[in-house]
Design a protein around this motif. Structure first.
Motif, mmCIF file in Angstrom:
data_model
loop_
_atom_site.group_PDB
_atom_site.id
_atom_site.type_symbol
_atom_site.label_atom_id
_atom_site.label_comp_id
_atom_site.label_asym_id
_atom_site.label_seq_id
_atom_site.Cartn_x
_atom_site.Cartn_y
_atom_site.Cartn_z
ATOM 1 N N TYR A 1 -9.988 -8.599 -4.887
ATOM 2 C CA TYR A 1 -9.664 -9.915 -5.434
ATOM 3 C C TYR A 1 -8.312 -10.397 -4.905
ATOM 4 C CZ TYR A 1 -8.784 -13.575 -8.880
ATOM 5 O OH TYR A 1 -8.501 -14.775 -9.486
ATOM 6 N N ARG A 2 -7.323 -9.527 -4.939
ATOM 7 C CA ARG A 2 -5.987 -9.893 -4.445
ATOM 8 C C ARG A 2 -5.975 -10.050 -2.929
ATOM 9 N NH1 ARG A 2 -4.633 -6.292 -8.459
ATOM 10 N NH2 ARG A 2 -4.353 -4.568 -6.990
ATOM 11 N N ALA A 3 -6.649 -9.154 -2.211
ATOM 12 C CA ALA A 3 -6.653 -9.191 -0.748
ATOM 13 C C ALA A 3 -7.287 -10.479 -0.210
ATOM 14 C CB ALA A 3 -7.383 -7.979 -0.188
ATOM 15 N N LEU A 4 -8.315 -10.958 -0.887
ATOM 16 C CA LEU A 4 -8.995 -12.180 -0.445
ATOM 17 C C LEU A 4 -8.423 -13.442 -1.084
ATOM 18 C CD1 LEU A 4 -12.723 -11.036 -0.416
ATOM 19 C CD2 LEU A 4 -11.131 -11.199 1.496
ATOM 20 N N CYS A 5 -7.423 -13.265 -1.954
ATOM 21 C CA CYS A 5 -6.798 -14.409 -2.652
ATOM 22 C C CYS A 5 -7.853 -15.278 -3.325
ATOM 23 C CB CYS A 5 -5.964 -15.240 -1.680
ATOM 24 S SG CYS A 5 -4.630 -14.330 -0.910
ATOM 25 N N LEU A 6 -8.709 -14.636 -4.117
ATOM 26 C CA LEU A 6 -9.814 -15.350 -4.744
ATOM 27 C C LEU A 6 -9.380 -16.263 -5.890
ATOM 28 C CD1 LEU A 6 -12.583 -12.613 -4.652
ATOM 29 C CD2 LEU A 6 -12.315 -14.611 -3.164
ATOM 30 N N ASP A 7 -8.090 -16.312 -6.179
ATOM 31 C CA ASP A 7 -7.618 -17.238 -7.196
ATOM 32 C C ASP A 7 -7.372 -18.637 -6.607
ATOM 33 O OD1 ASP A 7 -5.605 -15.967 -5.756
ATOM 34 O OD2 ASP A 7 -4.126 -16.183 -7.339
ATOM 35 N N PHE A 8 -7.529 -18.779 -5.282
ATOM 36 C CA PHE A 8 -7.393 -20.084 -4.625
ATOM 37 C C PHE A 8 -8.767 -20.677 -4.357
ATOM 38 C CE2 PHE A 8 -3.435 -17.917 -3.409
ATOM 39 C CZ PHE A 8 -2.523 -18.853 -3.854
ATOM 40 N N PRO A 9 -8.866 -21.993 -4.205
ATOM 41 C CA PRO A 9 -10.164 -22.622 -3.917
ATOM 42 C C PRO A 9 -10.792 -22.076 -2.631
ATOM 43 C CG PRO A 9 -8.551 -24.274 -4.517
ATOM 44 C CD PRO A 9 -7.799 -22.979 -4.365
ATOM 45 N N ASN A 10 -12.112 -21.978 -2.641
ATOM 46 C CA ASN A 10 -12.867 -21.463 -1.504
ATOM 47 C C ASN A 10 -13.905 -22.509 -1.088
ATOM 48 O OD1 ASN A 10 -14.417 -20.065 0.336
ATOM 49 N ND2 ASN A 10 -15.074 -18.490 -1.093
ATOM 50 N N ILE B 1 -23.237 -11.109 -1.732
ATOM 51 C CA ILE B 1 -22.717 -11.577 -0.456
ATOM 52 C C ILE B 1 -21.754 -12.714 -0.739
ATOM 53 C CG2 ILE B 1 -23.278 -12.505 1.817
ATOM 54 C CD1 ILE B 1 -26.216 -11.356 1.165
ATOM 55 N N LEU B 2 -20.485 -12.416 -0.588
ATOM 56 C CA LEU B 2 -19.426 -13.390 -0.834
ATOM 57 C C LEU B 2 -18.966 -13.939 0.507
ATOM 58 C CD1 LEU B 2 -17.253 -14.643 -2.772
ATOM 59 C CD2 LEU B 2 -15.816 -12.717 -2.097
ATOM 60 N N VAL B 3 -19.027 -15.261 0.676
ATOM 61 C CA VAL B 3 -18.551 -15.883 1.911
ATOM 62 C C VAL B 3 -17.175 -16.461 1.621
ATOM 63 C CG1 VAL B 3 -18.996 -17.576 3.706
ATOM 64 C CG2 VAL B 3 -20.911 -16.421 2.595
ATOM 65 N N HIS B 4 -16.215 -15.998 2.405
ATOM 66 C CA HIS B 4 -14.833 -16.439 2.247
ATOM 67 C C HIS B 4 -14.219 -16.526 3.627
ATOM 68 C CE1 HIS B 4 -10.577 -16.291 1.202
ATOM 69 N NE2 HIS B 4 -10.944 -16.722 0.003
ATOM 70 N N SER B 5 -13.609 -17.660 3.959
ATOM 71 C CA SER B 5 -13.011 -17.879 5.282
ATOM 72 C C SER B 5 -14.040 -17.674 6.391
ATOM 73 C CB SER B 5 -11.815 -16.960 5.492
ATOM 74 O OG SER B 5 -10.862 -17.177 4.497
ATOM 75 N N ALA B 6 -15.266 -18.108 6.143
ATOM 76 C CA ALA B 6 -16.385 -18.021 7.081
ATOM 77 C C ALA B 6 -16.762 -16.569 7.431
ATOM 78 C CB ALA B 6 -16.120 -18.827 8.341
ATOM 79 N N ILE B 7 -16.408 -15.635 6.563
ATOM 80 C CA ILE B 7 -16.757 -14.225 6.742
ATOM 81 C C ILE B 7 -17.606 -13.805 5.549
ATOM 82 C CG2 ILE B 7 -15.875 -11.861 6.870
ATOM 83 C CD1 ILE B 7 -13.337 -13.046 8.143
ATOM 84 N N GLU B 8 -18.700 -13.113 5.825
ATOM 85 C CA GLU B 8 -19.576 -12.618 4.770
ATOM 86 C C GLU B 8 -19.133 -11.217 4.372
ATOM 87 O OE1 GLU B 8 -22.706 -13.134 7.374
ATOM 88 O OE2 GLU B 8 -23.478 -14.943 6.423
#
Length: 77
Positions: A42-51, A65-72
């Motif tokens: 959670y902290r590494a991906l900064c999931l507290d910011f909008p995605n 499957i979580l897509v974040h910064s165009a990475i699955e």
């Protein structure tokens, strides 16, 4: 629940296997669960910011499957 791999760290054959049968999932619920069970991720991906990719969240029988910064990111259930 544990982090398994991401799309850039796997082969196309494994990616196809992990994506087989994928269907939509709730981003909000998944992020809440990650915050509780995998706080380092959670902290590494900064999931507290909008995605902007939040609507691409999916799940299979065995993975989220979580897509974040165009990475699955494949998270084993």
């Amino acid at each position: 629940m544990y982090y398994e791999t991401c799309c850039s760290n796997t082969t196309i054959d494994n990616w196809n296997r992990l994506m087989a049968g994928a269907r939509k999932a709730s981003y909000k619920r998944l992020v809440s669960r990650i915050k509780r069970e995998l706080p380092e991720l959670y902290r590494a991906l900064c999931l507290d910011f909008p995605n902007p990719y939040d609507n691409q969240t999916m799940q299979t029988k065995t993975h989220y499957i979580l897509v974040h910064s165009a990475i699955e990111y494949f998270i084993h259930k």
